[in-house]
Enzyme design. Structure first.
Site, PDB file in Angstrom:
ATOM      1  CE1 TYR A   1      -1.934  -6.428  10.891  1.00 59.66           C
ATOM      2  CE2 TYR A   1      -4.084  -7.246  10.766  1.00 59.66           C
ATOM      3  CZ  TYR A   1      -3.266  -6.346  10.505  1.00 59.66           C
ATOM      4  OH  TYR A   1      -3.877  -5.957   9.529  1.00 59.66           O
TER       5      TYR A   1
ATOM      6  N   GLY B   1       9.140  -5.612   2.947  1.00 58.82           N
ATOM      7  CA  GLY B   1       8.935  -4.080   1.640  1.00 58.82           C
ATOM      8  C   GLY B   1      10.659  -4.968   0.818  1.00 58.82           C
TER       9      GLY B   1
ATOM     10  CB  ILE C   1      -1.434   0.426   1.131  1.00 60.40           C
ATOM     11  CG1 ILE C   1      -2.074  -1.473   1.382  1.00 60.40           C
ATOM     12  CG2 ILE C   1      -2.293   0.735   1.071  1.00 60.40           C
ATOM     13  CD1 ILE C   1      -2.840  -1.029   2.589  1.00 60.40           C
TER      14      ILE C   1
ATOM     15  CE  LYS D   1      -2.032  -3.095  11.816  1.00 64.17           C
ATOM     16  NZ  LYS D   1      -1.398  -1.950  11.078  1.00 64.17           N
TER      17      LYS D   1
ATOM     18  NE  ARG E   1     -10.013 -13.232   4.254  1.00 60.30           N
ATOM     19  CZ  ARG E   1     -11.277 -13.744   5.391  1.00 60.30           C
ATOM     20  NH1 ARG E   1     -12.353 -13.679   4.990  1.00 60.30           N
ATOM     21  NH2 ARG E   1     -10.380 -14.456   5.606  1.00 60.30           N
TER      22      ARG E   1
ATOM     23  CG  LEU F   1      13.896  -1.646   3.204  1.00 60.19           C
ATOM     24  CD1 LEU F   1      15.608  -1.428   2.022  1.00 60.19           C
ATOM     25  CD2 LEU F   1      13.408  -1.809   2.026  1.00 60.19           C
TER      26      LEU F   1
ATOM     27  CB  SER G   1      -6.567  -4.129  10.190  1.00 56.51           C
ATOM     28  OG  SER G   1      -7.079  -5.645   9.009  1.00 56.51           O
TER      29      SER G   1
HETATM   30  N1  NAD Z   1      -3.236  -5.453   2.205  1.00 58.63           N
HETATM   31  C1  NAD Z   1      -4.423  -5.305   3.159  1.00 58.63           C
HETATM   32  O1  NAD Z   1      -5.042  -5.577   2.878  1.00 58.63           O
HETATM   33  C2  NAD Z   1      -4.071  -4.561   4.850  1.00 58.63           C
HETATM   34  C3  NAD Z   1      -5.994  -5.046   4.883  1.00 58.63           C
HETATM   35  C4  NAD Z   1      -5.628  -4.389   6.641  1.00 58.63           C
HETATM   36  C5  NAD Z   1      -4.723  -3.698   7.200  1.00 58.63           C
HETATM   37  N2  NAD Z   1      -3.791  -3.477   6.488  1.00 58.63           N
HETATM   38  C6  NAD Z   1      -3.077  -2.650   6.739  1.00 58.63           C
HETATM   39  O2  NAD Z   1      -1.722  -2.142   6.265  1.00 58.63           O
HETATM   40  C7  NAD Z   1      -0.909  -1.573   6.433  1.00 58.63           C
HETATM   41  C8  NAD Z   1      -0.242  -1.885   4.981  1.00 58.63           C
HETATM   42  O3  NAD Z   1      -0.387  -2.975   5.122  1.00 58.63           O
HETATM   43  P1  NAD Z   1       0.599  -3.544   3.777  1.00 58.63           P
HETATM   44  O4  NAD Z   1      -0.166  -4.317   3.040  1.00 58.63           O
HETATM   45  O5  NAD Z   1       1.072  -2.575   2.759  1.00 58.63           O
HETATM   46  O6  NAD Z   1       1.647  -4.339   4.218  1.00 58.63           O
HETATM   47  P2  NAD Z   1       3.203  -5.089   3.763  1.00 58.63           P
HETATM   48  O7  NAD Z   1       3.944  -5.653   4.269  1.00 58.63           O
HETATM   49  O8  NAD Z   1       3.389  -4.805   2.313  1.00 58.63           O
HETATM   50  O9  NAD Z   1       4.415  -2.870   4.207  1.00 58.63           O
HETATM   51  C9  NAD Z   1       4.229  -3.038   5.164  1.00 58.63           C
HETATM   52  C10 NAD Z   1       5.907  -2.580   5.320  1.00 58.63           C
HETATM   53  O10 NAD Z   1       6.495  -1.741   6.409  1.00 58.63           O
HETATM   54  C11 NAD Z   1       7.556  -2.267   6.881  1.00 58.63           C
HETATM   55  N3  NAD Z   1       8.176  -2.248   8.078  1.00 58.63           N
HETATM   56  C12 NAD Z   1       7.250  -3.803   8.504  1.00 58.63           C
HETATM   57  N4  NAD Z   1       8.041  -3.393  10.174  1.00 58.63           N
HETATM   58  C13 NAD Z   1       8.907  -1.987  10.447  1.00 58.63           C
HETATM   59  C14 NAD Z   1       9.750  -1.734  11.516  1.00 58.63           C
HETATM   60  N5  NAD Z   1       9.493  -1.779  12.210  1.00 58.63           N
HETATM   61  N6  NAD Z   1      10.112  -0.132  10.728  1.00 58.63           N
HETATM   62  C15 NAD Z   1      10.243  -0.413   9.573  1.00 58.63           C
HETATM   63  N7  NAD Z   1       9.346  -0.715   8.742  1.00 58.63           N
HETATM   64  C16 NAD Z   1       8.834  -1.782   8.561  1.00 58.63           C
HETATM   65  C17 NAD Z   1       8.184  -3.708   5.923  1.00 58.63           C
HETATM   66  O11 NAD Z   1       9.118  -3.496   5.547  1.00 58.63           O
HETATM   67  C18 NAD Z   1       6.939  -2.672   5.244  1.00 58.63           C
HETATM   68  O12 NAD Z   1       7.320  -2.730   3.443  1.00 58.63           O
HETATM   69  C19 NAD Z   1      -0.783  -2.237   7.580  1.00 58.63           C
HETATM   70  O13 NAD Z   1       0.178  -1.264   8.096  1.00 58.63           O
HETATM   71  C20 NAD Z   1      -1.520  -3.299   7.245  1.00 58.63           C
HETATM   72  O14 NAD Z   1      -1.201  -4.245   8.632  1.00 58.63           O
HETATM   73  C21 NAD Z   1      -3.409  -3.985   5.102  1.00 58.63           C
END
Ligand code: NAD
Length: 313
Positions: free
Chosen positions: A140, A39, A15, A144, A208, A36, A117
């Site tokens: 999880y 990511g 995202i 949140k 979903r 990273l 979430s």
């Molecule tokens: N993708 C979805 O469908 C979804 C649904 C509900 C909530 N979310 C929330 O949205 C947000 C983004 O989700 P996403 O799908 O892009 O996840 P993602 O895992 O693709 O991205 C999360 C990023 O956070 C970074 N990260 C993790 N721990 C870290 C730390 N300690 N310090 C710095 N960076 C750190 C990771 O390296 C990664 O790049 C998250 O908070 C997730 O919980 C996502």
């Protein structure tokens, strides 16, 4: 706010990297922070000032100086991984988030938009689920929900300005396919493109609410521009849901491989059904525009061009 300095935590993730792209196109100056852990550096858009750092460290505080707004997206977010390691889940999602809130407070950032979430509704049986029906169950979702309680305390004692986003299943280009158990869309597309059998955990009847990442970005922008989002919590979903089997069928109808999925035991901690009540977000003039077919076709295109091409190289 239609120009300004924006910080995204988790910018190398799914995202965050899509949001960075969109903000750059809109003319914002974007700084991105990520350690990273999950990511990928290559997917951070050119034009982002990238800083490698951990949200749990005080070293990140200077990055927040001069920011007009922060999108806090960094997290440990694979539900099954979080079930295995609740301590790390809390460390990253709770301690890390409080550290981000504190950094934003000390820097006087005007607005923090952060990711909660739809998992917070795991125990709910009200469909579509409104924002009030909070019933977290897994580790999880507990993490949140704790973010929400801390945000409320920062509002109470420091008058901070938050918008909380409860994403449902966001999908689209750059969706994390590297996890041990990737989200269904990318998992099915990649396996079928490789000529392998995708795995359905459980019967495939779990439903979903899927929302395309560009539609989510429309709401992200609204959060910067519309003061009615200040202090609010919003469901960000499509208001429609599909079963896992429906998704398999939809992907297969695009790729036409003739391959059938294999079934494995259900995953722990996952709810059977999600469906967003998006009345609140829609009341601000936002609505999701991308159909499942269109969103899946764009996801297939991305995986073909980026993931499969890379694997061959
Ligand atoms: N993708 C979805 O469908 C979804 C649904 C509900 C909530 N979310 C929330 O949205 C947000 C983004 O989700 P996403 O799908 O892009 O996840 P993602 O895992 O693709 O991205 C999360 C990023 O956070 C970074 N990260 C993790 N721990 C870290 C730390 N300690 N310090 C710095 N960076 C750190 C990771 O390296 C990664 O790049 C998250 O908070 C997730 O919980 C996502």
């Amino acid at each position: 706010m239609s120009s300004g300095k924006i910080l995204i935590t988790g910018v190398a993730g799914f995202i965050g990297s899509n949001l960075a792209d969109r903000l750059l196109k809109e003319g914002y100056e974007v700084t991105g922070l990520d350690n990273l852990a999950y990511g990928v550096k290559e997917q951070i858009p050119a034009g982002v000032k990238f800083i490698k750092g951990d949200i749990r460290s005080k070293d990140i505080y200077p990055v927040f100086k001069g920011m007009d707004a922060v999108y806090h997206l960094a997290a440990k977010n694979c539900i099954s991984d979080c079930q295995i390691d609740p301590v790390e889940t809390s460390d990253i999602n709770v301690t890390g988030t409080v550290n981000v809130f504190e950094a934003a407070k000390q820097a006087g950032v005007k607005k923090v938009i952060y990711a909660e979430s739809s998992a917070i509704y795991e125990g709910s049986s009200k469909y579509p689920t409104p924002e009030e029906d909070e019933k977290p169950e897994s580790f999880y979702s507990a993490s949140k929900f704790a973010e929400k309680i801390f945000a409320e305390a920062y509002v109470r004692f420091h008058k901070m300005n938050f918008t909380a986003l409860r994403y449902f299943c966001v999908y689209g280009p750059r969706q994390d396919y590297r996890r041990s158990i990737p989200p269904v869309m990318s998992a099915f597309i990649i396996k079928l493109l490789r000529g392998e059998k995708p795995t359905i955990y459980g019967t495939g009847e779990k439903r979903r609410d899927f929302v395309y990442v560009d539609d989510v970005n429309d709401f992200h922008l609204l959060c910067l521009k519309d003061r009615r989002t200040d202090g609010g919590t919003f469901n960000v979903g499509s208001g429609e849901n599909y079963s896992v089997q429906d998704i398999f069928n939809a992907v297969e109808s695009i790729l036409k491989t003739g391959i059938n999925p294999e079934h494995k035991a259900d995953l722990p901690g996952e709810s059977q059904l999600t469906l967003a009540d998006i009345t609140k977000a829609k009341s601000l003039g936002w609505k999701p525009k991308t159909s499942l077919k269109e969103g899946l076709s764009k996801s297939v295109e991305y995986i073909r061009e980026h993931v499969m091409a890379q694997a061959k190289a």
